[in-house]
Design a protein around this motif. Structure first.
Motif, PDB file in Angstrom:
ATOM      1  N   HIS A  59       0.856  -1.197   0.000  1.00 43.51           N
ATOM      2  CA  HIS A  59       0.000   0.000   0.000  1.00 43.51           C
ATOM      3  C   HIS A  59       0.890   1.243   0.000  1.00 43.51           C
ATOM      4  O   HIS A  59       2.033   1.199   0.440  1.00 43.51           O
ATOM      5  CB  HIS A  59      -0.892   0.030   1.244  1.00 43.51           C
ATOM      6  N   ILE A  60       0.336   2.340  -0.460  1.00 41.21           N
ATOM      7  CA  ILE A  60       1.035   3.621  -0.331  1.00 41.21           C
ATOM      8  C   ILE A  60       0.894   4.067   1.116  1.00 41.21           C
ATOM      9  O   ILE A  60      -0.188   4.024   1.687  1.00 41.21           O
ATOM     10  CB  ILE A  60       0.438   4.671  -1.296  1.00 41.21           C
ATOM     11  N   LEU A  61       2.015   4.476   1.694  1.00 38.96           N
ATOM     12  CA  LEU A  61       2.012   4.940   3.080  1.00 38.96           C
ATOM     13  C   LEU A  61       1.910   6.458   3.080  1.00 38.96           C
ATOM     14  O   LEU A  61       2.825   7.164   2.626  1.00 38.96           O
ATOM     15  CB  LEU A  61       3.292   4.478   3.793  1.00 38.96           C
ATOM     16  N   GLY A  62       0.779   6.963   3.549  1.00 32.89           N
ATOM     17  CA  GLY A  62       0.520   8.398   3.546  1.00 32.89           C
ATOM     18  C   GLY A  62       1.287   9.129   4.631  1.00 32.89           C
ATOM     19  O   GLY A  62       1.875   8.517   5.533  1.00 32.89           O
ATOM     20  N   PRO A  63       1.272  10.452   4.568  1.00 32.83           N
ATOM     21  CA  PRO A  63       1.965  11.269   5.561  1.00 32.83           C
ATOM     22  C   PRO A  63       1.495  10.956   6.979  1.00 32.83           C
ATOM     23  O   PRO A  63       0.293  10.884   7.249  1.00 32.83           O
ATOM     24  CB  PRO A  63       1.578  12.696   5.177  1.00 32.83           C
ATOM     25  N   GLY A  64       2.438  10.713   7.874  1.00 29.96           N
ATOM     26  CA  GLY A  64       2.123  10.450   9.272  1.00 29.96           C
ATOM     27  C   GLY A  64       1.539   9.069   9.551  1.00 29.96           C
ATOM     28  O   GLY A  64       1.272   8.743  10.698  1.00 29.96           O
ATOM     29  N   GLU A  65       1.349   8.262   8.513  1.00 26.85           N
ATOM     30  CA  GLU A  65       0.747   6.939   8.706  1.00 26.85           C
ATOM     31  C   GLU A  65       1.795   5.908   9.096  1.00 26.85           C
ATOM     32  O   GLU A  65       2.986   6.101   8.910  1.00 26.85           O
ATOM     33  CB  GLU A  65       0.036   6.480   7.429  1.00 26.85           C
ATOM     34  N   GLU A  66       1.285   4.793   9.602  1.00 27.18           N
ATOM     35  CA  GLU A  66       2.125   3.678  10.010  1.00 27.18           C
ATOM     36  C   GLU A  66       1.667   2.434   9.253  1.00 27.18           C
ATOM     37  O   GLU A  66       0.467   2.236   9.059  1.00 27.18           O
ATOM     38  CB  GLU A  66       1.958   3.480  11.520  1.00 27.18           C
TER      39      GLU A  66
END
Length: 173
Positions: A122-129
């Motif tokens: 998956h694409i890891l978005g800003p601030g995501e884990e």
């Protein structure tokens, strides 16, 4: 008072036409220059994006390693920037002679590739884990101390359809 002679009158008229013509030419030339040339400037600052991420881990090392025992070890990667990115991880035991298996999440992560990496799907978005890549580590018939080494990398996701494509681009392939 002096009388104007015909020659003097003609010279005065010609001089006036000459002076007026020069002024007219200068005025039209200025308009033509303004019409035919233009100058506009915009300064655009282009900055290279940056990826910053880190490994999050929940693990309490046991006081004593026991055979055939499962130890909870939850490993994730967190995106610390404001850029979408793809993630890949290497997870290995320090000593390959020690027989330890890891519970790897192959729902959200790829199988281990030929390059030794697990790719987050998956694409890891800003601030995501990420979802955990490892959930547990299991010893087998021996009780030998072990270490699990986890190494992670990220690359910007913009312009790529998969993590493998994105990581291949930074190697120039």
């Amino acid at each position: 008072m002096r009388r104007w002679t015909r020659k003097l009158c003609i010279l005065a008229v010609l001089g006036g036409f000459l002076f007026g013509g020069i002024k007219l030419y200068q005025g039209l030339a200025g308009v033509a220059d303004a019409y035919l040339s233009n100058l506009d400037e915009k300064v655009n600052v282009v900055r290279a994006g940056s990826n910053k991420s880190h490994i999050e881990e929940e693990f309490t090392p046991p006081d004593e390693v026991k055979p055939d025992t499962e130890y909870e070890k939850v490993v994730t990667v967190k995106n610390d920037t404001d850029t979408d990115c793809y993630v890949r991880v290497i997870a290995e035991t320090w000593d390959s002679a020690v027989h330890v298996t890891m519970d790897v999440n192959t729902k959200d992560w790829s199988e281990k590739g030929e390059d030794g990496y697990y790719y987050y799907q998956h694409i890891l978005g800003p601030g995501e884990e990420t979802e955990p890549i490892i959930r547990a580590v299991r010893t087998h018939d021996e009780a030998v101390p072990f270490e699990v080494i986890v190494y992670e990398e990220t690359v910007q996701a913009a312009g790529y359809d998969s993590p493998i494509e994105a990581f291949a681009s930074i190697k120039g392939k």
